[in-house]
Design an enzyme around this catalytic site. Structure first.
Site, PDB file in Angstrom:
ATOM      1  CE1 TYR A 121      -4.185   1.861   0.670  1.00 49.40           C
ATOM      2  CE2 TYR A 121      -2.586   3.429   1.503  1.00 49.40           C
ATOM      3  CZ  TYR A 121      -3.855   3.146   1.060  1.00 49.40           C
ATOM      4  OH  TYR A 121      -4.794   4.148   0.982  1.00 49.40           O
ATOM      5  CD  GLN A 183     -11.824   2.154  -0.659  1.00 48.57           C
ATOM      6  OE1 GLN A 183     -11.982   2.183   0.558  1.00 48.57           O
ATOM      7  NE2 GLN A 183     -11.813   3.256  -1.400  1.00 48.57           N
ATOM      8  CG  ASN A 206      -6.469   6.864   5.763  1.00 48.89           C
ATOM      9  OD1 ASN A 206      -6.665   5.660   5.935  1.00 48.89           O
ATOM     10  ND2 ASN A 206      -7.151   7.567   4.884  1.00 48.89           N
ATOM     11  CB  SER A 229       5.881  10.593  11.695  1.00 52.43           C
ATOM     12  OG  SER A 229       7.277  10.467  11.645  1.00 52.43           O
ATOM     13  CD  GLN A 251       9.947  12.681  10.728  1.00 52.71           C
ATOM     14  OE1 GLN A 251       9.119  11.790  10.630  1.00 52.71           O
ATOM     15  NE2 GLN A 251      10.668  13.097   9.693  1.00 52.71           N
ATOM     16  CG  HIS A 254       5.412  13.171   8.319  1.00 57.04           C
ATOM     17  ND1 HIS A 254       5.165  12.770   7.040  1.00 57.04           N
ATOM     18  CD2 HIS A 254       6.711  12.896   8.547  1.00 57.04           C
ATOM     19  CE1 HIS A 254       6.262  12.272   6.508  1.00 57.04           C
ATOM     20  NE2 HIS A 254       7.218  12.340   7.399  1.00 57.04           N
ATOM     21  CD  GLU A 319       8.149   6.682  12.471  1.00 54.31           C
ATOM     22  OE1 GLU A 319       7.917   6.258  11.323  1.00 54.31           O
ATOM     23  OE2 GLU A 319       7.583   7.696  12.934  1.00 54.31           O
ATOM     24  CG  HIS A 320      12.165   8.768  12.517  1.00 51.88           C
ATOM     25  ND1 HIS A 320      10.819   9.083  12.459  1.00 51.88           N
ATOM     26  CD2 HIS A 320      12.454   8.127  11.352  1.00 51.88           C
ATOM     27  CE1 HIS A 320      10.317   8.662  11.315  1.00 51.88           C
ATOM     28  NE2 HIS A 320      11.281   8.078  10.619  1.00 51.88           N
ATOM     29  CG  ASP A 353      11.934   9.933   5.869  1.00 51.11           C
ATOM     30  OD1 ASP A 353      11.729   8.884   6.505  1.00 51.11           O
ATOM     31  OD2 ASP A 353      11.292  10.983   6.070  1.00 51.11           O
ATOM     32  CD  GLU A 407       2.459 -32.331  26.554  1.00 51.64           C
ATOM     33  OE1 GLU A 407       1.971 -32.523  25.414  1.00 51.64           O
ATOM     34  OE2 GLU A 407       3.259 -31.409  26.803  1.00 51.64           O
ATOM     35  CG  HIS A 412       0.917 -36.781  20.399  1.00 53.82           C
ATOM     36  ND1 HIS A 412      -0.430 -36.623  20.235  1.00 53.82           N
ATOM     37  CD2 HIS A 412       1.507 -35.614  19.974  1.00 53.82           C
ATOM     38  CE1 HIS A 412      -0.669 -35.422  19.733  1.00 53.82           C
ATOM     39  NE2 HIS A 412       0.491 -34.789  19.557  1.00 53.82           N
TER      40      HIS A 412
END
Length: 425
Positions: A121, A183, A206, A229, A251, A254, A319-320, A353, A407, A412
């Site tokens: 994506y 979708q 998103n 971010s 950042q 963003h 994250e960074h 990046d 067990e 088994h």
């Protein structure tokens, strides 16, 4: 920039949590609709949410070729070079299958196999992200994934940005669909009349995309649930306030819910940073977004020692993380939780990046405590390999059968003991 405390950092994760129940209900309906009605549902939701009526989702080879020809040679060269850097970095991640043979003839091992089908994506609609194309597709290609399908929302003209298509052309990806949102995730997960299903979905998006990925997980694999971010800059008196401010704002621009935090041992730098952020905001084209982000969760934590500063970083698990100290390598060993670590004054976050090579799809919302950047391993799976010899079976059959009966699994036990008939014949 407001002053934050370590306690504020500890509360950070809770402060960013959103009530997504309303959106989740809508996402459930979209995913269910696509699963039941296929292409018809995808067309309906694309028209409803993107305002685009499409007769065909598939991007044609002519569209891809035209985009490549339309993009300036300067940008094509930059993309080519960046792609080479990213590919070389990820090639170093390729794992090797291994097999260990014992003296009695038994063999144990681990076999790596790429997944068959990956869906990528790429965010779009109002913006174009060629970098996301590279960061998701290249590790899949290095892993050996045979089929890679890309989805991305169309613009208001019903077309995909030329930078995105030109990058796909450079990478040799031709299965591209101009659909986005929940979708698109549902179509990749369950398939439609024209879009075959995949085994794994990667890539940011998103809230609708994130919640759709969360919903389909289990039917397919996903990379992560990515949030807004984040950046943390760990610095001392040697850092330049102007550079720190610019990196924080890189950042903050963003998303209004992005996080930009400086953690420093220098009170002077903290004071200078306040002025720099205010001045640079005035000149930033995305000023309103960046300012809202700074007001939401931006600020400076001033501590007494570098040990305390690093501990604060590990609590944040950003994250960074940029380390702008006199000797940044001295802090590297103590840093345990960060998606990507940028060392030194020339390693600003955009270097990673776009160009250096490591992946920019990174864990957010504190998940760097237990997860990693997108990488080649994400597109591969491991199979254990067991080949027991007769000698190993003889030596261990009674122990294995006894364990099974511990067990209460008699079947088994009998399965392993059944081989005794081989020696009775």
């Amino acid at each position: 920039m407001r002053r934050l405390t370590r306690e504020d950092i500890k509360k950070w994760k809770t402060s960013r949590q959103e009530d997504t129940s309303d959106i989740q209900g809508k996402v459930n309906d979209i995913v269910s609709g696509v699963r039941r009605r296929g292409d018809a549902a995808v067309k309906e939701y694309t028209e409803k949410f993107d305002g685009i009526s499409l007769s065909d989702f598939r991007v044609t080879r002519e569209e891809i070729s035209d985009a490549y020809e339309s993009l300036s040679g300067k940008y094509l060269d930059i993309i080519q070079e960046a792609a080479g850097n990213i590919r070389r970095f990820h090639e170093k991640q390729l794992p090797s299958s291994w097999f260990d043979t014992s003296q009695d003839g038994s063999m144990l091992g681990q076999k790596y196999t790429p997944i068959d089908k990956a869906g990528v994506y790429v965010p779009g609609g109002t913006a174009a992200y060629p970098s996301s194309v590279m960061m998701n597709i290249i590790p899949a290609q290095v892993a050996g994934v045979e089929r890679i399908a890309m989805v991305t929302p169309p613009g208001t003209n019903g077309r995909v940005p030329i930078g995105v298509l030109a990058t796909a052309q450079i990478l040799g990806v031709t299965e591209i669909y101009k659909i986005g949102g929940a979708q698109a995730i549902a179509a990749l997960a369950y398939g439609t009349e024209t879009i075959p299903a995949v085994d794994k979905i990667t890539g940011p998006g998103n809230m609708f995309v994130a919640l759709a990925k969360k919903q389909v997980f289990g039917d397919v694999d996903i990379d992560m649930i990515a949030g807004p971010s984040e950046i943390a800059v760990l610095c001392d008196h040697t850092a330049r306030a102007g550079e720190v401010a610019a990196d924080l704002l890189s950042q903050a621009e963003h998303d209004e819910r992005s996080s930009a935090v400086c953690i420093t041992t220098s009170r002077q730098l903290a004071d200078d940073l306040d002025r720099e952020v205010k001045e640079q905001l005035k000149q930033l084209p995305r000023k309103n977004i960046a300012e809202a982000s700074i007001n939401f969760f931006g600020g400076t934590v001033v501590v007494d020692t570098m040990t305390e500063a690093v501990d604060t970083v590990n609590e944040f698990a950003p994250e960074h993380l940029e380390v702008m100290t006199e000797n940044p390598y001295e802090q590297l060993g103590a840093i345990r939780h960060a998606g990507a670590i940028f060392l030194g004054p020339y390693s600003s976050e955009p270097v990673g990046d776009y160009f250096a090579g490591p992946n920019h799809v990174l864990p957010t919302s504190g998940t760097a405590r237990f997860s990693s950047p997108l990488n080649v391993h994400d597109f591969m799976k491991k199979s254990s390999v067991i080949s027991y010899s007769a000698a190993a079976w003889h030596r261990n059959v009674d122990k294995i059968a006894s364990f099974a009966r511990l067990e209460d699994l008699e079947g088994h036990a009998r399965a392993v003991e059944k081989r005794k008939e081989r020696f009775d014949d």
